[in-house]
Design a protein around this motif. Structure first.
Motif, PDB file in Angstrom:
ATOM      1  N   ARG A  52      46.670  29.046  36.467  1.00 55.54           N
ATOM      2  CA  ARG A  52      46.949  30.483  36.427  1.00 55.54           C
ATOM      3  C   ARG A  52      46.156  31.088  35.281  1.00 55.54           C
ATOM      4  O   ARG A  52      46.017  30.482  34.219  1.00 55.54           O
ATOM      5  CB  ARG A  52      48.441  30.713  36.218  1.00 55.54           C
ATOM      6  N   ASN A  53      45.630  32.267  35.487  1.00 52.90           N
ATOM      7  CA  ASN A  53      44.883  32.996  34.476  1.00 52.90           C
ATOM      8  C   ASN A  53      45.726  34.205  34.077  1.00 52.90           C
ATOM      9  O   ASN A  53      45.639  35.246  34.717  1.00 52.90           O
ATOM     10  CB  ASN A  53      43.524  33.415  35.040  1.00 52.90           C
TER      11      ASN A  53
ATOM     12  N   GLU B  69      44.507  37.955  33.899  1.00 57.26           N
ATOM     13  CA  GLU B  69      43.218  37.984  34.596  1.00 57.26           C
ATOM     14  C   GLU B  69      42.073  38.418  33.682  1.00 57.26           C
ATOM     15  O   GLU B  69      41.117  39.053  34.128  1.00 57.26           O
ATOM     16  CB  GLU B  69      43.295  38.913  35.824  1.00 57.26           C
TER      17      GLU B  69
END
Length: 128
Positions: free
Chosen positions: A96-97, A100
């Protein structure tokens, strides 16, 4: 913030699965191949996250948070952590980033004890 020894950044070796072909032309999983290092912080997964990933069919036991994602791993890669004479291996189930923005990456991993032998296994085929 107070940290005890072992809570800071640790260096993980990033391993990818190496594929090979036997003499008969059949595909064969040729062990693991080193692809560089990752600096990250290892922590246990939250019980809520464990349940969420378990429902998707991907068991998760730990998280590794990597800062500055210059050498980013992908799902099904393996992170190896050497401590003295022992090596712990973690199979990446997903990532997961947060935000973003690309500042950090959270790897959701399952600790595996059956992947240690794959890293030292000799190559028995021809690399593709």
């Amino acid at each position: 913030m107070f940290l005890v020894p072992g809570q800071g950044f640790q260096t993980f070796t990033r391993l990818t699965r190496k594929t090979a072909v036997t003499g008969m032309g059949r595909p064969w999983g040729g062990g693991l191949q080193e692809q560089g290092t990752i600096d990250g912080i290892l922590t246990n997964a939250d019980p809520r996250e464990v349940e969420q990933w378990q429902q998707d069919g991907h068991p998760v036991t730990h998280k590794v948070v990597q800062w500055l994602t210059d050498n980013q791993a992908s799902p099904q890669d393996v992170l190896a952590l050497s401590n003295g004479g022992t090596t712990r291996t973690f199979l990446i189930q997903g990532l997961r980033n947060p935000g973003e923005l690309g500042h950090c990456t959270v790897y959701y991993c399952e600790e595996r004890r059956d992947l240690n032998g794959l890293y030292q296994q000799p190559d028995r085929g021809t690399d593709i």
